[in-house]
Design an enzyme around this catalytic site. Structure first.
Site, short mmCIF file in Angstrom:
data_model
loop_
_atom_site.label_atom_id
_atom_site.label_comp_id
_atom_site.label_asym_id
_atom_site.label_seq_id
_atom_site.Cartn_x
_atom_site.Cartn_y
_atom_site.Cartn_z
N ASP A 179 37.09 -6.59 -7.65
CA ASP A 179 38.25 -6.21 -6.83
C ASP A 179 38.80 -4.52 -7.26
O ASP A 179 39.29 -4.09 -6.41
CB ASP A 179 39.42 -7.22 -7.02
CG ASP A 179 39.96 -7.56 -8.41
OD1 ASP A 179 39.17 -6.94 -9.20
OD2 ASP A 179 40.74 -8.48 -8.59
N CYS A 180 38.28 -4.55 -8.57
CA CYS A 180 38.94 -3.03 -8.88
C CYS A 180 38.16 -2.03 -8.12
O CYS A 180 38.43 -0.84 -7.80
CB CYS A 180 38.73 -2.73 -10.45
SG CYS A 180 39.75 -4.07 -11.20
#
Ligand code: LAN
Length: 705
Positions: free
Chosen positions: A439-440
């Site tokens: 998700d980063c």
């Protein structure tokens, strides 16, 4: 509880140094000299985090939600560092400082006098009214928290009867004694010499000699557990013990873990394995056996090789704070204090330490730089604030920082270290730490795309680099359609049988999460508009499978369970973003309707939402007694993704957030926002700015439409 006031340093002497050794690095330094202090004055960033008085511009009283968002951004901009990122304290867990303090001590190292004072002050400030410490700052005392932090205070110089120490010891005895501490505590105490390795359930480095096809081989475990295991098994394998200290905990007891501490009790399979291993552990000590088959020695070498790869792959940051301390001791044990490796470790200790108004803490990672910066960038663009006069410098700073934060190559020991690709990915903290997080990577990419769409920004990240990020994202989808955190899921859920950490749940493999899945699919979808031809069918297939996963994990009550933020409110916001991308809204989707009903039912009388971390622990919605601005903002964002038709719900929520805003644009810190491994809360203090600004800006448009 006694009212002992711990000493403090002169807070005006502290400065936050940013990016000195590597991009995005944060390091608190203390200036002893008046002249130095004058030539490098304290800025608002330091003043804010230390609770000192700040000078901020006069703001107009907000009339609309957008005015309030603007004021919020005016304030938050003051917290942006000169390199463009937003530095944030990242505390909560209370089992991290003791590991580092023990590590430093057994390696013959000490903190600076000011660091020691502030570490003690932090621990004493975070002591609960019950007299001890829990696993994290929001939890009641446990043996783990209390014993470990007691030991840390002693090593840092507190006498056995100084201040509250007697009282704390009494609590430990009342709870059942130090020997009932969970496994990681037993390991640390053994390293210190205050407990005996024989009392620690076996941590056999031989597991690293298993062929890769074995279903429970360690390379299949969740990366955090794998890395902790690697250095811990090495230290266990060599039975490392530091020099004798006066702290003596003499009892030996293998499976005695205090019920107050237990989140995941031992599975019978683990107990059987431990019994078998207890017999096995006797073997390496029989000279004949070990000379014919020096398995332990070979296994120690293998574990050491792997932990060295980890150090070199991460610029000696390692993946996180627990590994950091274990690896440091391991390098010391084998190579000594004068070795390059050990010195490199020492030089990266300060990256984990953050000075707060309550003292010096060890953070959950070496910062949350990327996470905070990527979100505020997207919020600034979506709300239109990025295009307002006076914000260009801030916005350009964000883009510049994000550009340099992308990892451009795979790690040095990529195959050898069983790593997932990093080429094109963004990390949670800094590129030096060098770990892909699904998700980063996604939020980093989304932020860059959004910033580069603004007319006035330079476009440093070209299509090729975005394609690398997309390739990484596409490499991370699991067969269920869901995305895990750092890697693909590599092993069976049955590996949870071997969870020996006791205090955490769901840690043995990398599970799929609706949060990570949403970030990934939304980034892919956004990218496909920018570059419609690149891997078009792969993206299409991945996105639709991800949406299916989101549907699959919706709970019957309409919510989604959140693993990284608290809790149902957090995950439901992400899931509704996913569904909105699939064209599903309140008007056309049963799932969305159900989710909205769930959220609306949880709205409190004052218009806000509030959930406690107990939701994450129990899996049932736990109502907070007070509404929280961060969860209120998440609910607003969620309901607008869903295009919820009754606008009064969002209107009331918006007013609540506005009513909590101070004249200078800030919101005060409320309760903790995040969580990991089901049982440990962790703070995201930047969220009160980021998500309030974002929600107010989005609500402004929605309420007008
Ligand atoms: C984090 C912090 C960020 C978090 C998100 C990006 C929010 C999430 O969506 C994916 C997982 C990730 C990267 C994450 C994983 C676990 C971490 C690193 C932490 C919660 C911060 C601290 C925690 C780490 C495991 C703490 C050390 C404890 C052990 C049990 C080893």
């Amino acid at each position: 509880m006694s009212s002992y006031k711990p000493p403090t340093t002169d807070l005006t002497g502290w400065r936050l140094k940013v990016g000195e050794d590597s991009h995005g690095q944060q390091k608190w330094v203390y200036l002893r000299d008046e002249a130095q202090r004058k030539s490098w004055p304290q800025g608002n960033v330091e003043k804010y985090w230390l609770g000192l008085e700040m000078h901020t511009p006069e703001l107009q009283k907000p009339k609309t939600p957008l005015d309030a968002a603007r004021n919020g951004f005016e304030f938050y901009k003051e917290l942006q560092s000169e390199d463009g990122h937003f530095s944030t304290e990242y505390g909560g867990p209370l089992f991290l400082i003791p590991g580092l303090v023990i590590a430093m001590s057994v390696c013959g190292q000490s903190f600076t006098a000011e660091q020691s004072t502030e570490l003690k002050r932090y621990l004493l400030n975070k002591r609960r009214k019950e007299g001890g410490w829990g696993l994290h700052t929001a939890a009641p005392p446990t043996v783990y928290g209390t014993v470990m932090n007691y030991v840390a205070l002693r090593i840092l110089g507190m006498g056995p009867d100084e201040g509250p120490m007697t009282e704390i010891r009494a609590l430990i005895h009342k709870m059942g004694g130090a020997t009932t501490i969970p496994s990681w505590g037993k390991a640390w105490l053994s390293i210190l010499g205050a407990y005996d390795w024989d009392g620690v359930g076996s941590v056999p480095p031989e597991l690293w000699l298993l062929p890769d096809w074995v279903p429970f081989a360690p390379w299949r475990w969740w990366i955090h557990v794998r890395q902790v295991f690697t250095s811990l098994s090495f230290l266990y394998g060599i039975r490392f013990v530091g020099p004798f200290t006066p702290l003596v905990w003499s009892l030996r007891n293998r499976t005695n873990v205090n019920p107050i501490d237990v989140y995941s009790g031992h599975h019978p399979v683990l107990d059987i394995a431990h019994q078998f291993l207890a017999v096995y552990e006797k073997l390496p000590h029989i000279p004949l056996v070990s000379s014919i088959l020096p398995l332990r020695q070979v296994a120690n070498d293998r574990a050491y090789q792997l932990l060295s790869y980890e150090d070199e792959n991460t610029g000696y940051q390692t993946i996180g704070p627990v590994t950091k301390a274990f690896n440091m001791v391991a390098r010391y044990a084998r190579e000594g204090a004068d070795s390059e490796a050990f010195k490199a470790h020492l030089s990266r200790v300060d990256d984990f330490l953050w000075l707060s108004k309550e003292g010096l803490m060890m953070m959950g990672t070496n910062g949350s730089q990327l996470w905070d910066t990527a979100f505020i960038a997207q919020a600034a663009v979506e709300t239109g604030l990025a295009n307002e006069k006076g914000n260009e410098e801030s916005v350009n700073g964000m883009l510049d920082w994000l550009d340099k934060a992308q990892m451009r190559e795979n790690p040095k020991w990529y195959n050898e270290g069983y790593r997932h690709r990093t080429k094109g990915a963004w990390p949670f903290s800094t590129p030096e730490q060098n770990y892909t997080v699904s998700d980063c990577t996604a939020e980093g990419l989304k932020a860059v795309m959004a910033l580069q769409e603004l007319d006035y920004t330079s476009k440093p990240v070209n299509l090729e680099r975005m394609r690398d990020a997309v390739d990484t994202l596409l490499s991370m989808q699991n067969p269920t359609g869901g995305f895990a955190s750092y890697e693909l899921q590599r092993g069976s859920k049955k590996l949870e049988w071997f969870n020996a950490a006791e205090v955490f749940g769901n840690i043995m493999i990398d599970y799929e999460y609706p949060e990570c899945t949403t970030s990934a699919l939304s980034a892919l979808k956004y990218f496909s508009k920018l570059d419609p031809k690149y891997r078009a069918s792969d993206i299409e297939r991945t996105v639709s499978k991800a949406i299916e996963y989101i549907h699959d994990v919706q709970k019957p009550d309409g919510s989604w369970y959140g693993s990284w933020g608290i809790c149902f409110t957090y995950a439901t916001m992400f899931a509704l973003e996913s569904l909105s991308i699939a064209g599903e809204t309140w008007a056309n989707s049963e799932g969305v309707k159900l989710a909205c009903d769930f959220l609306v039912k949880k709205q409190m009388a004052d218009g806000g939402w509030g959930e406690t971390y107990m939701s994450c622990v129990t899996g049932e919605y736990a109502q907070h007694e007070k509404s929280q601005v961060v969860q209120t903002a998440w609910a607003i964002l969620a309901l607008i993704y869903a295009q919820y038709p009754d606008k009064t719900v969002v209107d009331r929520a918006t007013r609540l957030i506005m009513s909590r805003q101070k004249k200078d644009g800030r919101w005060e810190q409320e309760d903790t926002e995040g969580v990991f491994n089901k049982n440990c809360a962790i703070d995201y203090p930047a969220f009160k700015f980021i998500f309030c600004i974002w929600a107010l800006g989005r609500a402004d448009k929605y309420l007008k439409s």
